[in-house]
Enzyme design. Structure first.
Site, PDB file in Angstrom:
ATOM      1  N   HIS A  44      17.559  -7.057 -21.660  1.00 49.26           N
ATOM      2  CA  HIS A  44      16.007  -7.297 -22.538  1.00 49.26           C
ATOM      3  C   HIS A  44      15.563  -5.602 -22.174  1.00 49.26           C
ATOM      4  CE1 HIS A  44      15.596 -11.619 -21.523  1.00 49.26           C
ATOM      5  NE2 HIS A  44      16.279 -11.727 -20.449  1.00 49.26           N
ATOM      6  N   CYS A  88       3.817   9.839 -18.774  1.00 47.20           N
ATOM      7  CA  CYS A  88       4.331   8.852 -18.749  1.00 47.20           C
ATOM      8  C   CYS A  88       5.451   7.971 -18.423  1.00 47.20           C
ATOM      9  CB  CYS A  88       4.173   8.368 -19.654  1.00 47.20           C
ATOM     10  SG  CYS A  88       2.232   8.163 -21.150  1.00 47.20           S
ATOM     11  N   ASN A 101      -2.101   1.745 -24.771  1.00 43.76           N
ATOM     12  CA  ASN A 101      -0.777   2.409 -23.605  1.00 43.76           C
ATOM     13  C   ASN A 101      -1.579   2.558 -21.855  1.00 43.76           C
ATOM     14  OD1 ASN A 101       0.397   4.271 -22.923  1.00 43.76           O
ATOM     15  ND2 ASN A 101       0.055   5.748 -24.790  1.00 43.76           N
ATOM     16  N   HIS A 146       8.738   2.024 -23.185  1.00 44.27           N
ATOM     17  CA  HIS A 146       7.306   2.091 -22.709  1.00 44.27           C
ATOM     18  C   HIS A 146       6.328   2.533 -23.963  1.00 44.27           C
ATOM     19  CE1 HIS A 146       3.815   4.768 -22.202  1.00 44.27           C
ATOM     20  NE2 HIS A 146       4.335   5.920 -22.637  1.00 44.27           N
ATOM     21  N   HIS A 172      -0.483  -4.772 -27.677  1.00 48.81           N
ATOM     22  CA  HIS A 172      -1.813  -5.234 -28.352  1.00 48.81           C
ATOM     23  C   HIS A 172      -2.152  -5.852 -26.933  1.00 48.81           C
ATOM     24  CE1 HIS A 172      -3.439  -8.278 -30.412  1.00 48.81           C
ATOM     25  NE2 HIS A 172      -2.875  -8.051 -31.120  1.00 48.81           N
ATOM     26  N   HIS A 222      16.267  15.890 -18.707  1.00 50.21           N
ATOM     27  CA  HIS A 222      14.575  16.538 -19.516  1.00 50.21           C
ATOM     28  C   HIS A 222      14.729  17.611 -20.568  1.00 50.21           C
ATOM     29  CE1 HIS A 222      10.908  18.790 -18.168  1.00 50.21           C
ATOM     30  NE2 HIS A 222      10.701  18.416 -17.194  1.00 50.21           N
TER      31      HIS A 222
END
Lengths: 496, 449
Positions: free
Chosen positions: A387, A224, A424, A391, A420, A303
């Protein structure tokens, strides 16, 4: 009454102390420079013009020295400007809005689950419990092939979904930016789970008849956070190629990965992943400076794959019956927290104001030298950013990050509402969140945005953007028809 | 047997989410119809605009989704309320959609299709053990490779009567043609109630109540014989001659029976003969829509048909001729009044003890005649100037003695033209076709089913 008053006055005092401290440290240079300059000015005024001229002549500058100094200054300036990295601008981006016929209400999802998994009621129960607590709404969409009873996740339908999502999001981008297909210099497509031959980037090149000398890349398997990895790649390539633009297409093709077995850890993605995609236009051209929406400030990649537990926490494998699916381990949240800490350690010094960094340093020294029991100081990232785009991996991820970074409900509103409304959508969720903030009219010039993405591996990647121009509402995009209904209150558990 | 290939099955949901927690109760008239389900097929000819394979289905699915936003009752699911009675939980689950492709053109199909073939154009599934996950409505879209398409809609009679089914298709057609609904949205309110002062003594003699009393029993009868369905199209001249034949002998210059009375009388008389009644007519049950009678709007979505049988209405038991039958039917229809229907509704409400163990439903043990003259199928146009060439309505499972459904035909055959669908055990159907009265009226103008 008496007890609360001192608390209140204490907290007020503390607030002012904090504000004063922050102002002092963050503006230390002007605050020291101003008195010095004032002093010099006073001295100059005191000396008078004749004395200054006398001072100048006493230095015995001759032409050679002046010319050399001038050349030195020009040389240093040139080296500085040449070695400065090119500024990357985000001209505009487009997010995919799925067709209404792909909508999946909870009751339909449960019914299909029941019909497809007739003899596995426990799995159905499990899915229902996940869905109830997922934070998803009733308007998320699944691709057409998953709607069939039973689902038909063939390669052809996966390609169909890819074409549907990618082509419509590209068309949308062309329309928004006025970009011509033949002008694209760099194309990066990232889709983690579906990687056909020829690649999805080749599919885009074929459909839009892009140039033969285009630099195209197809990233797959990167989870993702692949959207930000593509961003990093685009940035690096744009450093090498002047006067170019890059298009990044981030999506996740769900069709081939609909798990049809009944292993619980692998059923989770079925409940959460939904159809979505985004296309972004980046540019390093000076001419795009004016119309660009954002300027890329930092990209930080962390990572944790060296750690075995982190490596195995999101793992694609076959279950006992030979059905392939993605297994999520139970310590996913803990690993995500660790990865985030690692990422923050790198990004902190780059973005935090001096006041926060000083406090962090002092606390660190204090812990090392004086007393290890001191609580580690968690820098206040709200000072650095207006802001946050976290994810929308799931409700747990957003809750965890809200806690770790001590964010308010408004800061995570974009993430929660995206989860919502769209579910995802993997790597493209960050762009839906950015779209939400813009649609709400909250994006002003100079605002800084922090995008955080997690991905299998385990990776935590961040991108920092600075808003280039105030973005006026209404904007067209996936939020256009429903932004007025948001924010909604999402209950802890939805009764199914 | 014509070939149908089923492409896929999925669920269509509305475009706007339903507010959670909405529940719609079912009326007493609804609950009487529990074991039955309806199947309606609309046929559209090949003279419409040519489309690529699958394109029309795609458009229709989209417009179906938008239409469903107005029909939360169709997208909800059945569950028992606190008293054990059926109600609808509007949980936004959607309706099942089947897509199919058939060989040949629609016209070829209609020429050769039998009952079984037509039923294959409408998908239906019996209720599951867990009704909460069972779709109450099924839509099938069949594209004919040689031209034309068919829309099939099936639903449990508990929720809708034939008028409702046609209302749904009309709303869908309007949405496809005009991108917005043209008719008022469906209303899901309860049946009207009378003020207590106007209520009659519930034991007053009422043929509707008596029929109900005698008809309600707890066992469901599944017919064992194999049934066939014959669809006969009566053009206007033929209907006129039928009316002429049905003119009462003692009033030759009077207004004459209506097309329904004449045709129903004709079939009542013929079927009685076929079933072996030497004198007199077999007992029959008449189903009539009472929306107008009760002052309800056309868009009332719920069961609004009452059933009355001939045993209690007929005066002259001996007259088995066409005029006699037509007259009897006319009398039954004339006797129906608002008070009678309201009495029935009140009686049903007072004696309402339905529950999971005790389903009270009408047992249609007589020959059933359904009057569906008010359905206006011609107004359901999915494409401009492309009205359905035929509409079929199946009332399933068929009544033990058989059933006759009378529907309006395409207006180009005249306002008085009708389509009569006769469902009888196969051997009786064959005998009916050979009946002289039927043959003389039909001549060459019939569709063999």
């Amino acid at each position: 009454m008496a007890r609360s008053l001192p608390d209140f006055s204490n907290s007020v005092k503390l607030k002012y102390v904090k504000l004063g401290y922050q102002y002092l440290v963050n503006h230390i240079i002007p605050l020291t420079l101003v008195p010095v300059m004032a002093g010099v000015l006073m001295e100059v005024l005191r000396l008078g013009p004749d004395e200054i001229l006398g001072l100048w002549r006493s230095l015995h500058f001759d032409l050679v020295q002046i010319l050399c100094s001038a050349f030195l200054i020009i040389f240093v300036a040139t080296v500085y400007f040449m070695s400065k990295p090119r500024t990357i601008f985000l001209v505009d981006y487009a997010c995919y809005k799925p067709p209404v016929t792909c909508r999946v209400p909870f009751s339909t999802f449960m019914e299909h689950s029941r019909l497809n998994l007739k003899d596995k009621p426990k799995s159905v129960e499990f899915q229902m419990r996940i869905l109830e607590r997922s934070g998803l709404g009733e308007e998320t969409c699944l691709p057409p092939a998953i709607h069939y009873i039973p689902p038909t996740p063939t390669m052809e339908s996966a390609r169909g979904e890819a074409e549907l999502v990618i082509f419509s999001v590209m068309d949308s981008l062309f329309q928004k930016t006025g970009l011509k297909p033949k002008d694209i210099d760099i194309l990066i497509v990232n889709c983690s789970l579906f990687s056909p031959t020829p690649s999805l980037s080749a599919m885009v090149i074929n459909k839009y008849k892009l140039r033969s000398n285009i630099k195209s890349f197809n990233l797959s398997g990167m989870g993702c956070s692949a959207g930000l990895i593509s961003l990093d790649l685009a940035r690096d390539i744009l450093q090498v190629h002047p006067n170019s633009n890059a298009v990044i297409v981030s999506t996740e093709i769900i069709t081939p990965n609909y798990y049809q077995g009944n292993e619980r850890a692998m059923l989770l993605p079925n409940c959460l992943f939904r159809m979505g995609g985004a296309a972004i236009l980046l540019s390093n051209r000076r001419s795009d400076r004016r119309r660009a929406k954002y300027r890329l400030v930092h990209v930080v990649r962390t990572h944790k794959g060296a750690d075995d537990k982190a490596y195995r926490c999101v793992y694609e494998e076959e279950d006992k019956e030979g059905k392939a699916g993605i297994s999520l381990s139970k310590d996913l949240m803990a690993i995500a927290g660790e990865a985030l800490k690692s990422n923050i350690t790198t990004i902190g010094p780059l973005v935090l104001p001096a006041s926060e960094q000083l406090l962090f340093l002092l606390t660190l020294i204090g812990r090392k030298i004086f007393n290890p029991k001191w609580k580690p100081y968690i820098p206040d990232f709200k000072q650095a950013f207006e802001h946050f785009c976290i994810h929308a991996g799931g409700r747990a991820v957003i809750d965890e990050l809200q806690k770790n970074l001590q964010l308010s409900a408004e800061h995570v509103e974009a993430s929660r509402m995206t989860l919502h409304r769209f579910g995802n959508t993997s790597s493209s969720s960050l762009w839906y969140e950015l779209g939400y903030i813009e649609a709400k009219g909250r994006m002003r010039k100079g605002n800084r945005v922090w995008q955080i993405a997690f991905g299998s591996g385990f990776k935590c990647n961040s991108a920092v953007w600075k808003c280039n121009r105030t973005i006026k509402t209404p904007i067209d995009g996936p939020w256009a028809d429903c932004i007025d209904r948001y924010p909604v209150h999402i209950p802890e558990v939805v009764k199914l | 047997m014509a070939e149908i290939r089923y492409t896929c099955k999925r669920t269509a949901v509305s475009t706007k989410p339903v507010q959670p927690g909405k529940r719609l109760p079912l009326s007493v008239l609804d609950r009487l119809m529990e074991p039955k389900h309806l199947r309606v097929v609309y046929y559209y000819g090949s003279d419409g605009p040519a489309r690529e394979a699958g394109e029309r289905t795609r458009t229709l699915r989209e417009t179906l989704a938008r239409t469903l936003t107005s029909f939360p009752k169709a997208t909800g699911r059945l569950q028992r309320d606190s008293e054990g009675r059926w109600e609808i939980d509007c949980n936004d689950a959607g309706v099942r959609v089947m897509e199919a492709r058939a060989r040949g053109s629609v016209e070829d199909w209609l020429r050769n299709a039998g009952r079984e073939d037509e039923l294959r154009l409408v998908h239906w599934e019996e209720m599951l053990d867990t009704p909460y996950f069972w779709s109450t409505f099924y839509v099938q879209m069949t594209e004919f490779e040689g031209g034309g398409f068919a829309i099939g809609l099936s639903c449990i009679h508990l929720l809708a009567d034939p008028t409702c089914a046609t209302l749904f298709i009309k709303a869908w057609a309007d949405m496809t043609l005009n991108a917005r609904p043209t008719a008022p949205p469906p209303s899901f309110r309860a049946l009207p109630k009378r003020r207590p002062s106007h209520r009659n003594d519930p034991d007053r003699h009422n043929s509707l109540i008596n029929h109900c009393k005698s008809s309600i029993n707890t066992s469901s009868l599944t017919p064992s014989a194999k049934f066939g369905t014959l669809s006969l199209a009566f053009t206007e001249p033929i209907v006129r001659s039928c009316i002429a034949m049905a003119q009462p002998v003692d009033a030759p210059d009077g207004p004459g029976p209506s097309p329904f009375e004449a045709l129903a009388g004709l079939f009542w008389a013929c079927i009685s003969k076929v079933k072996g009644e030497r004198e007199g007519l077999v007992s029959m049950c008449l189903g009539l829509d009472v929306r107008k009678l009760l002052g309800l709007e056309r868009e009332f979505f719920g069961n609004c048909m009452v059933y009355n049988n001939s045993l209690h209405a007929r005066d002259n038991e001996e007259d088995n001729s066409l005029p006699g039958a037509a007259k009897a039917i006319g009398e039954m229809m004339a006797k129906l009044d608002k008070n009678g229907v309201m009495d029935l509704i009140e009686w049903l409400e007072i004696n309402d003890d339905t529950g999971p163990k005790n389903t009270r439903s009408l047992n249609f043990s007589e020959l059933l005649f359904l009057n569906l003259e008010g359905i206006e199928p011609d107004t359901a146009r999915f494409e401009d100037t492309h009205a359905p060439i035929r509409v079929s309505c199946f009332f399933e499972p068929p009544c033990k003695e058989g059933q006759v459904v009378i529907l309006p035909s395409t207006p180009k055959d005249g306002p008085m033209s009708r389509v009569v669908m006769v469902t009888l055990p196969e051997d009786e159907l064959v005998k009916l076709m050979e009946h002289d009265l039927v043959m003389s009226l039909m001549g060459l103008n019939k569709n063999r089913a």
